[in-house]
Motif scaffolding. Structure first.
Motif, mmCIF file in Angstrom:
data_model
loop_
_atom_site.group_PDB
_atom_site.id
_atom_site.type_symbol
_atom_site.label_atom_id
_atom_site.label_comp_id
_atom_site.label_asym_id
_atom_site.label_seq_id
_atom_site.Cartn_x
_atom_site.Cartn_y
_atom_site.Cartn_z
ATOM 1 N N LEU A 1 0.860 -1.028 -0.039
ATOM 2 C CA LEU A 1 -0.170 0.060 -0.018
ATOM 3 C C LEU A 1 0.819 0.946 0.209
ATOM 4 O O LEU A 1 1.257 1.615 1.140
ATOM 5 C CB LEU A 1 -0.765 -0.184 1.225
ATOM 6 N N THR B 1 -9.980 6.245 3.886
ATOM 7 C CA THR B 1 -9.503 7.120 4.981
ATOM 8 C C THR B 1 -7.936 7.233 4.807
ATOM 9 O O THR B 1 -7.587 8.461 4.855
ATOM 10 C CB THR B 1 -9.799 6.572 6.226
ATOM 11 N N ILE B 2 -7.241 6.135 4.249
ATOM 12 C CA ILE B 2 -5.908 6.296 4.191
ATOM 13 C C ILE B 2 -5.698 7.382 2.855
ATOM 14 O O ILE B 2 -4.808 8.302 2.814
ATOM 15 C CB ILE B 2 -5.242 5.117 3.772
ATOM 16 N N LYS C 1 -13.618 1.343 3.555
ATOM 17 C CA LYS C 1 -13.720 2.722 4.293
ATOM 18 C C LYS C 1 -12.187 3.058 4.829
ATOM 19 O O LYS C 1 -11.786 4.260 4.780
ATOM 20 C CB LYS C 1 -14.370 2.540 5.401
ATOM 21 N N ASN C 2 -11.621 2.065 5.290
ATOM 22 C CA ASN C 2 -10.006 2.202 5.766
ATOM 23 C C ASN C 2 -9.079 2.837 4.475
ATOM 24 O O ASN C 2 -8.548 3.572 4.604
ATOM 25 C CB ASN C 2 -9.598 0.997 6.337
ATOM 26 N N LYS D 1 -7.622 9.796 2.033
ATOM 27 C CA LYS D 1 -8.034 11.072 2.359
ATOM 28 C C LYS D 1 -6.716 11.603 3.291
ATOM 29 O O LYS D 1 -6.412 12.708 2.859
ATOM 30 C CB LYS D 1 -9.233 11.137 3.260
ATOM 31 N N ASN D 2 -6.316 11.037 4.157
ATOM 32 C CA ASN D 2 -5.287 11.376 5.019
ATOM 33 C C ASN D 2 -4.084 11.655 4.095
ATOM 34 O O ASN D 2 -3.605 12.727 4.529
ATOM 35 C CB ASN D 2 -4.903 10.375 6.214
ATOM 36 N N THR D 3 -3.535 10.977 3.045
ATOM 37 C CA THR D 3 -2.710 11.148 2.311
ATOM 38 C C THR D 3 -2.680 12.326 1.545
ATOM 39 O O THR D 3 -1.645 13.507 1.340
ATOM 40 C CB THR D 3 -2.291 10.053 1.469
ATOM 41 N N ASP E 1 -13.253 -2.389 5.269
ATOM 42 C CA ASP E 1 -12.072 -2.304 4.405
ATOM 43 C C ASP E 1 -11.828 -1.270 3.232
ATOM 44 O O ASP E 1 -11.004 -0.544 3.339
ATOM 45 C CB ASP E 1 -12.012 -3.727 3.611
#
Lengths: 320, 401
Positions: free
Chosen positions: A240, A298-299, A294-295, A301-303, A292
């Motif tokens: 990832l 989120t990653i 959603k996670n 989005k955070n990035t 899964d």
């Protein structure tokens, strides 16, 4: 292009590398080789073709007398105590393009061996001449370490000589001293499992895990890995990578969904649900993938946020 | 009027539960009923779980369904206010004493992430690097470094950066935060803090003055860049029950300085692989599953080191069944196996002796491996820049969306 013995010898001559050559019947071991070239004044070498759990390969070339402890070497490379094995026979032909019993630093001339790491015994440097096979076991050539270096540099290799008998401690405050010799181009993450069906045990870890210092050394790696992770997907493992590429993100989501979709549709499930199969599968997919995906989102989005934040904090205001 | 625990915990002959020591009576199990009684918090019963489900329109988290988060203080007030349209914020934290995080460490964070998603509320996460520097005698630099490393694992739990502020004490203490610390400190006498935390004359003054640091994130005015003008905002603190003393002190002080008491929702302790009576310790890697363990490690640890309630022989096992009370694989599955029906089935079959320990362990290995894998992948996506962004003192305009 696969190099032959003759092409190698021609290359050595082109590079004006001094060497002597000795023909003899095919030999498969150092002992057998010694019978023919043991007293020509050069030091015999033993050559190991090794692989680690992440399918990275190593040629370890040492003086025949040097003790090579695979467990120690494995630890010094950061592969844990049992991380190194002898490479399978097929790999010899596929990667080094040499027959059995013919492992030699010269095999790295082949394109197929470009990812193989080379570890050379520093003992070679103190010998006048050292003996290697030149891509086939019916001949041995003797040259000195300078000559070997010149050849290696000509194929774009940086010759690294190490003390193969050394056994430095490896732990939290002493990182594996040979870690830089592990081939890159595969992810540096130590613990990614292999997804290929042939592997039943996944991944490896840089230390055997029976002391706490080992555990802390492991935890350090992922943060470095992120900096050097390359795009290459190794053996089907998709790491990832922190990416804000919408295309890649969507591909990942679609991949997971279609994998699950395909697994849900079988002769059996078609029989069981008939026309309702669509609704049934749709429900299952939502149930299984919701968290899964959603996670993953989120990653993503955070990035993206982080990228924006970095840009914002380094923004240069307009000059008035 | 709630009980405020004043007695020095060391004077009790039975179990010891405080932020720095957790041990059961006579090497037995922790008696949670006694603990709730002694601390004066409330049991979290099924009606709460149902209410949470109703209010959030989604299935309650596995930790709620299984009673992992089993005690609370004023959670009903939080829910009442939420129903009236009043939001709250979450506050949790970690003492970064080591780089090696195990699954037990992740539990409060997994639950907090669920709360953030389900209620759509902001979150502050405190990294008490100063505490570890003092208690574990680490250097300032080392504790700060560990704080950043731990932050990465915390971020990997899936928090939303647009609603989450992570801070380390060494970086953040000062300004409005420090003003609140002084307000709190003025309300707690020396005798009181010794009584709550068991400090002695030999302890240095750093330790004595630490409790306000962990108390004030419960007050929104400690974060003017986030909550300015929202002095009325309530706070919910998910934590393990050994942190209760800090917040008993905080709840005692809050009304005296004009703030809401923070609400708490508390979890059980995560058992060591060797059993409830064993201690999980960073120096024994086989006592826990670490987030850096490979699938092979997990398999080895569960197979070789998990304490089971299975009988010694297969015949005995089929006859008497397994002792579910002490069986660690069952306990771990209780924490991590999402499917309620499957868990019930396993408990039934294993308890009756029809299912063998090996099978239960195998299922556990699958479940744990999946969790650790997912965590590692997410961890790999966390860069230093992302940590900087999470830890930046910045506004969070969408924190209630």
């Amino acid at each position: 292009m696969v190099y032959s013995k003759d092409q190698l010898l021609a290359r050595l001559k082109e590079l004006q590398i001094d060497f002597s050559q000795y023909e003899h019947p095919v030999v498969l071991t150092v002992e057998a080789q010694a019978k023919y070239v043991g007293n020509v004044g050069g030091a015999l070498s033993k050559n190991l073709f090794l692989k680690d759990k992440k399918h990275r390969y190593y040629v370890v070339s040492a003086l025949a007398d040097t003790k090579v402890d695979m467990k120690v070497l494995s630890q010094r490379l950061g592969l844990g105590k049992g991380g190194l094995r002898m490479a399978p026979e097929e790999a010899l032909g596929e990667i080094l393009k040499v027959p059995l019993g013919c492992v030699t630093p010269f095999a790295l001339v082949n394109e197929s061996a470009s990812h193989v790491s080379l570890l050379l015994d520093k003992g070679f440097k103190t010998q006048e001449c050292c003996i290697f096979h030149p891509l086939s076991n019916d001949m041995s050539i003797s040259l000195n370490a300078f000559g070997l270096d010149k050849f290696l540099k000509s194929i774009g290799r940086d010759p690294t000589y190490i003390d193969l008998e050394a056994n430095p401690p490896v732990g939290k405050d002493q990182p594996p001293d040979l870690a830089s010799l592990v081939p890159s181009g595969s992810t540096v993450l130590p613990d990614l499992p292999e997804k290929t069906p042939s592997q039943d045990s996944s991944g490896n870890h840089p230390s055997a895990g029976n002391n706490s210092t080992a555990v802390t050394a492991k935890a350090d790696k992922p943060s470095n890995a992120v900096q050097n992770v390359k795009e290459k997907s190794v053996n089907g493992v998709r790491p990832l990578i922190p990416s804000t590429d919408a295309g890649k993100f969507v591909e990942e989501l679609l991949d997971r969904t279609s994998t699950l979709l395909l697994s849900e549709i079988s002769e059996d499930s078609i029989k069981r649900h008939g026309g309702q199969l669509g609704a049934e599968v749709a429900n299952n997919i939502k149930k299984c993938l919701r968290e899964d995906l959603k996670n993953l989102a989120t990653i993503f989005k955070n990035t993206a946020y982080t990228e924006g934040f970095y840009a914002g904090t380094h923004y240069q205001p307009k000059r008035l | 009027m709630e009980k405020v625990e004043d007695q020095n915990p060391q004077q009790e002959e039975d179990q010891v539960v405080n932020p720095w020591e957790v041990s059961a009576k006579d090497g037995g199990k922790i008696d949670y009923d006694k603990l709730i009684d002694k601390f004066g918090c409330q049991r979290l019963d099924q009606s709460f779980v149902d209410r949470v489900q109703r209010l959030t329109s989604r299935p309650p988290h596995v930790f709620l369904r299984r009673g992992v988060f089993f005690a609370h203080r004023d959670f009903n007030d939080i829910l009442d206010a939420y129903e009236r349209g009043q939001k709250f914020y979450l506050y949790t934290g970690r003492g970064p004493s080591s780089e090696a995080l195990h699954l037990g460490h992740l539990i409060p964070f997994m639950f907090t992430k669920y709360l953030q998603d389900a209620f759509k509320v902001p979150l502050v996460i405190q990294l008490t690097d100063d505490e570890k520097c003092m208690w574990k005698n680490l250097s300032v630099e080392e504790s700060q470094r560990l704080a950043r490393e731990n932050a990465k694992d915390i971020i990997a739990c899936g928090f939303d950066i647009s609603k989450t502020f992570i801070f380390s004490d060494f970086d953040y203490v000062g300004g409005a935060f420090y003003k609140n610390m002084v307000k709190v400190a003025k309300c707690v006498t020396y005798n009181k803090v010794v009584g709550i935390f068991g400090f002695t004359g030999e302890d240095h003054i750093g330790k004595l003055s630490f409790p306000p640091v962990q108390a004030v994130p419960s007050f929104p005015s400690s974060f003017p860049h986030l909550f300015s003008g929202k002095d009325d905002l309530r706070c919910l603190i998910p934590c393990a029950i050994d942190q209760d003393p800090y917040f008993r002190m905080t709840r005692d002080v809050a009304p005296r300085i004009g703030y809401h008491k923070p609400a708490l929702i508390e979890s059980l302790f995560f058992p060591a692989l060797q059993g409830e009576t064993g201690k999980m310790s960073a120096s024994d890697p086989n006592s826990a599953i670490y987030v850096t363990d490979s699938a092979k490690d997990i398999k080895y640890k569960v197979n070789k080191h998990a304490f089971t309630g299975g009988q010694e022989t297969i015949e005995k096992h089929r006859q008497y069944g397994a002792n579910l009370e002490v069986d660690i694989p069952i306990k771990y599955l209780n924490f991590f196996l999402e499917d309620d029906a499957e868990l019930e089935h396993i408990k039934k079959e294993y308890g009756a002796g029809r299912m063998l320990t090996g099978e239960v362990k195998k299922r556990l290995i699958e479940v744990l491996t999946e969790i650790v894998e997912r965590h590692r992948r997410a961890r790999a996506a966390v860069t230093d820049e992302m940590v900087d962004a999470f830890m930046a003192v910045r506004p969070l305009p969408n924190m209630f969306d």
